[in-house]
Design a protein around this motif. Structure first.
Motif, mmCIF file in Angstrom:
data_model
loop_
_atom_site.group_PDB
_atom_site.id
_atom_site.type_symbol
_atom_site.label_atom_id
_atom_site.label_comp_id
_atom_site.label_asym_id
_atom_site.label_seq_id
_atom_site.Cartn_x
_atom_site.Cartn_y
_atom_site.Cartn_z
ATOM 1 N N LYS A 291 0.843 -1.193 0.000
ATOM 2 C CA LYS A 291 0.000 0.000 0.000
ATOM 3 C C LYS A 291 0.874 1.238 0.000
ATOM 4 O O LYS A 291 2.000 1.215 0.520
ATOM 5 C CB LYS A 291 -0.916 -0.003 1.233
ATOM 6 C CG LYS A 291 -1.858 1.176 1.326
ATOM 7 C CD LYS A 291 -2.674 1.128 2.609
ATOM 8 C CE LYS A 291 -3.533 2.377 2.759
ATOM 9 N NZ LYS A 291 -4.295 2.376 4.032
ATOM 10 N N THR A 292 0.356 2.327 -0.587
ATOM 11 C CA THR A 292 1.061 3.608 -0.636
ATOM 12 C C THR A 292 0.131 4.715 -0.174
ATOM 13 O O THR A 292 -1.013 4.782 -0.632
ATOM 14 C CB THR A 292 1.555 3.919 -2.059
ATOM 15 O OG1 THR A 292 2.388 2.846 -2.513
ATOM 16 C CG2 THR A 292 2.350 5.214 -2.099
ATOM 17 N N ASP A 293 0.598 5.553 0.718
ATOM 18 C CA ASP A 293 -0.156 6.728 1.169
ATOM 19 C C ASP A 293 0.572 7.971 0.672
ATOM 20 O O ASP A 293 1.635 8.333 1.206
ATOM 21 C CB ASP A 293 -0.279 6.747 2.693
ATOM 22 C CG ASP A 293 -1.295 7.779 3.178
ATOM 23 O OD1 ASP A 293 -1.418 8.830 2.519
ATOM 24 O OD2 ASP A 293 -1.958 7.544 4.196
ATOM 25 N N ILE A 294 0.017 8.606 -0.354
ATOM 26 C CA ILE A 294 0.689 9.746 -0.975
ATOM 27 C C ILE A 294 0.741 10.936 -0.028
ATOM 28 O O ILE A 294 1.731 11.671 0.017
ATOM 29 C CB ILE A 294 -0.030 10.119 -2.290
ATOM 30 C CG1 ILE A 294 -0.004 8.939 -3.261
ATOM 31 C CG2 ILE A 294 0.598 11.345 -2.940
ATOM 32 C CD1 ILE A 294 -0.764 9.172 -4.538
ATOM 33 N N GLY A 297 3.233 10.203 2.762
ATOM 34 C CA GLY A 297 4.545 9.814 2.266
ATOM 35 C C GLY A 297 5.014 8.499 2.849
ATOM 36 O O GLY A 297 6.210 8.322 3.136
ATOM 37 N N THR A 298 4.087 7.566 3.036
ATOM 38 C CA THR A 298 4.373 6.293 3.689
ATOM 39 C C THR A 298 4.045 5.138 2.755
ATOM 40 O O THR A 298 3.074 5.194 1.991
ATOM 41 C CB THR A 298 3.545 6.151 4.989
ATOM 42 O OG1 THR A 298 3.784 7.293 5.804
ATOM 43 C CG2 THR A 298 3.938 4.899 5.753
ATOM 44 N N LEU A 299 4.875 4.092 2.830
ATOM 45 C CA LEU A 299 4.642 2.868 2.071
ATOM 46 C C LEU A 299 4.635 1.688 3.043
ATOM 47 O O LEU A 299 5.414 1.671 4.006
ATOM 48 C CB LEU A 299 5.713 2.643 0.999
ATOM 49 C CG LEU A 299 5.827 3.703 -0.106
ATOM 50 C CD1 LEU A 299 6.870 4.747 0.262
ATOM 51 C CD2 LEU A 299 6.216 3.045 -1.439
ATOM 52 N N ALA A 312 5.371 -0.156 8.100
ATOM 53 C CA ALA A 312 5.275 1.190 7.532
ATOM 54 C C ALA A 312 6.660 1.801 7.405
ATOM 55 O O ALA A 312 7.408 1.904 8.392
ATOM 56 C CB ALA A 312 4.390 2.072 8.408
ATOM 57 N N LEU A 313 6.998 2.213 6.166
ATOM 58 C CA LEU A 313 8.282 2.856 5.889
ATOM 59 C C LEU A 313 8.042 4.167 5.159
ATOM 60 O O LEU A 313 7.101 4.288 4.381
ATOM 61 C CB LEU A 313 9.166 1.947 5.025
ATOM 62 C CG LEU A 313 9.433 0.519 5.520
ATOM 63 C CD1 LEU A 313 10.250 -0.236 4.491
ATOM 64 C CD2 LEU A 313 10.141 0.530 6.861
ATOM 65 N N GLU A 335 11.851 -4.318 10.286
ATOM 66 C CA GLU A 335 11.451 -3.875 11.621
ATOM 67 C C GLU A 335 12.347 -2.764 12.151
ATOM 68 O O GLU A 335 11.890 -1.873 12.879
ATOM 69 C CB GLU A 335 11.452 -5.058 12.591
ATOM 70 C CG GLU A 335 10.303 -6.036 12.407
ATOM 71 C CD GLU A 335 10.547 -7.019 11.285
ATOM 72 O OE1 GLU A 335 9.718 -7.922 11.107
ATOM 73 O OE2 GLU A 335 11.578 -6.876 10.583
ATOM 74 N N GLU A 336 13.635 -2.797 11.794
ATOM 75 C CA GLU A 336 14.555 -1.756 12.272
ATOM 76 C C GLU A 336 14.154 -0.378 11.750
ATOM 77 O O GLU A 336 14.242 0.619 12.459
ATOM 78 C CB GLU A 336 15.985 -2.098 11.841
ATOM 79 C CG GLU A 336 16.534 -3.380 12.451
ATOM 80 C CD GLU A 336 17.941 -3.641 11.994
ATOM 81 O OE1 GLU A 336 18.465 -2.812 11.194
ATOM 82 O OE2 GLU A 336 18.542 -4.648 12.418
ATOM 83 N N TYR A 337 13.735 -0.334 10.501
ATOM 84 C CA TYR A 337 13.311 0.942 9.923
ATOM 85 C C TYR A 337 11.909 1.338 10.396
ATOM 86 O O TYR A 337 11.643 2.513 10.649
ATOM 87 C CB TYR A 337 13.326 0.850 8.395
ATOM 88 C CG TYR A 337 14.706 0.763 7.798
ATOM 89 C CD1 TYR A 337 15.390 1.915 7.414
ATOM 90 C CD2 TYR A 337 15.331 -0.460 7.616
ATOM 91 C CE1 TYR A 337 16.653 1.841 6.852
ATOM 92 C CE2 TYR A 337 16.594 -0.548 7.058
ATOM 93 C CZ TYR A 337 17.251 0.601 6.681
ATOM 94 O OH TYR A 337 18.514 0.524 6.137
#
Length: 389
Positions: A291-294, A297-299, A312-313, A335-337
């Motif tokens: 999924k992408t949230d424009i 700014g999250t993927l 979520a990155l 998970e680290e990111y």
């Protein structure tokens, strides 16, 4: 809409604002143009442009030459030239802006075959015009019945009378070619007028009839939209909309024109995002974009073996991982990111000025204490001695 009812009255003027089609809210006419040059005078020696724009029923507009240089203003009812007889319409634009509109519509202002404007409509012209307009609904209903009897696969959506009442144009929609020769004969015999059949598309049908969209406003095609650009399902995909035909289709049954309004902004924003088919290589496994949230700014990415567990990155983090993958380097895990992006949830409602809680009515009422007080009051009344007479 600034007018409660802008339909035409007996005198040819709108019933609502009585401002003759020039109300400040621009709600009296369809596809109207704001004349921002109306308060400016022409330079010395310049003659006014000798063409005007006239609107007829619904959204049909034409340009006419004014050979007698009549003093016209927006909203005047005029009699114009037709193929046979004359037609009656309303002036929607005058002056230099007509020249601009004609250039935009690719109409030659110097064409000698341009139809002429005869005169301002007299009361007799307006009465005849109004009488014909009142017959349109009845004739439309009767013509549909004739088409059904003949078994024609077509839908007659609108009927427009010529101003002098000698001719009527029937607008219809159909999926395939229709042989309506017998229909014209039957209608001409039943109505006693000349018949013209004109096929239109489904979007043109919605433009002529008008209506209210799902947004609560009037249809764009019947108020200000002048051209119909193609709308594809890709526009909905780029904006991450659900491909639900019931939500994406307009009154015409086609994809809504408003899907194109914000498409350029989404395409510009997606240039900085990694592709939806991008893959992240980690020591824990291969990850895919879910999924992408424009706006944020999250993927969201998930491992191939754990598709239900999303991480979520930010797009900067995804670009960083992709750069390492290009160098044949693998990151430890997502998970680290994702741990750096966890934020504490803020309460939606904060009682900063003494308001009650928004969920105060959801709590069950404490009726036990109230019943206990009532029972105690009854016992005290029974123990109280009666008064002496």
């Amino acid at each position: 809409m600034g007018c409660s009812s802008c339909s035409t009255g007996k005198d040819g003027q709108p019933r609502g604002c009585k401002n003759n089609g020039t109300c400040g809210t621009d709600g009296c006419n369809k596809l109207t143009v704001f004349d921002w040059l109306s308060n400016m005078s022409l330079p010395t020696g310049e003659k006014p442009f000798d063409c005007v724009e006239v609107r007829f029923k619904n959204s049909r507009k034409d340009f006419f030459r004014n050979p007698d240089n009549l003093s016209l203003s927006i909203g005047d009812i005029v009699a114009t030239q037709a193929k046979s007889g004359h037609d009656v319409g309303m002036v929607t634009l005058t002056g230099e802006l007509v020249r601009v509109q004609m250039k935009r519509k690719k109409v030659d202002a110097k064409d000698s075959d341009l139809p002429k404007l005869y005169r301002k409509a007299s009361q007799r012209d307006i009465d005849q015009w109004q009488k014909c307009r009142n017959r349109e609904e009845e004739i439309k209903k009767r013509s549909r019945e004739i088409a059904i009897i003949l078994g024609l696969q077509m839908k007659i959506s609108d009927v427009e009378f010529q101003g002098d009442g000698s001719k009527a144009t029937f607008y219809y929609t159909a999926e395939e070619r229709v042989d309506f020769r017998q229909l014209i004969k039957d209608m001409a015999k039943a109505f006693g007028i000349r018949i013209e059949m004109r096929q239109i598309g489904y979007r043109q049908e919605a433009q002529r009839l008008g209506g209210i969209g799902s947004c609560g406003r009037e249809l764009c095609c019947s108020t200000w939209l002048t051209d119909f650009r193609s709308v594809s399902t890709a526009a909905a995909r780029y904006q991450q909309l659900s491909l639900n035909p019931q939500k994406l289709a307009g009154q015409c049954g086609k994809l809504k024109c408003c899907l194109n309004y914000e498409l350029d902004v989404y395409l510009e924003a997606l240039k900085d995002f990694p592709g939806h088919d991008s893959k992240l290589f980690t020591e824990k496994g291969l990850a895919f974009c879910q999924k992408t949230d424009i706006f944020k700014g999250t993927l969201w990415y998930s491992y191939k073996d754990e598709p239900a567990n999303w991480h979520a990155l930010t797009k900067a983090q995804v670009h960083e991982i992709l750069e390492k993958n290009k160098k044949k380097e693998k990151v430890a895990s997502l998970e680290e990111y994702a741990a750096d992006n966890i934020q504490e949830e803020r309460s939606v409602f904060e009682n900063v000025v003494g308001q009650d809680s928004l969920t105060r009515f959801d709590r069950p009422k404490n009726t036990r204490k109230r019943n206990k007080n009532k029972n105690k009051k009854r016992r005290n009344q029974r123990k109280r001695p009666a008064k002496n007479a």
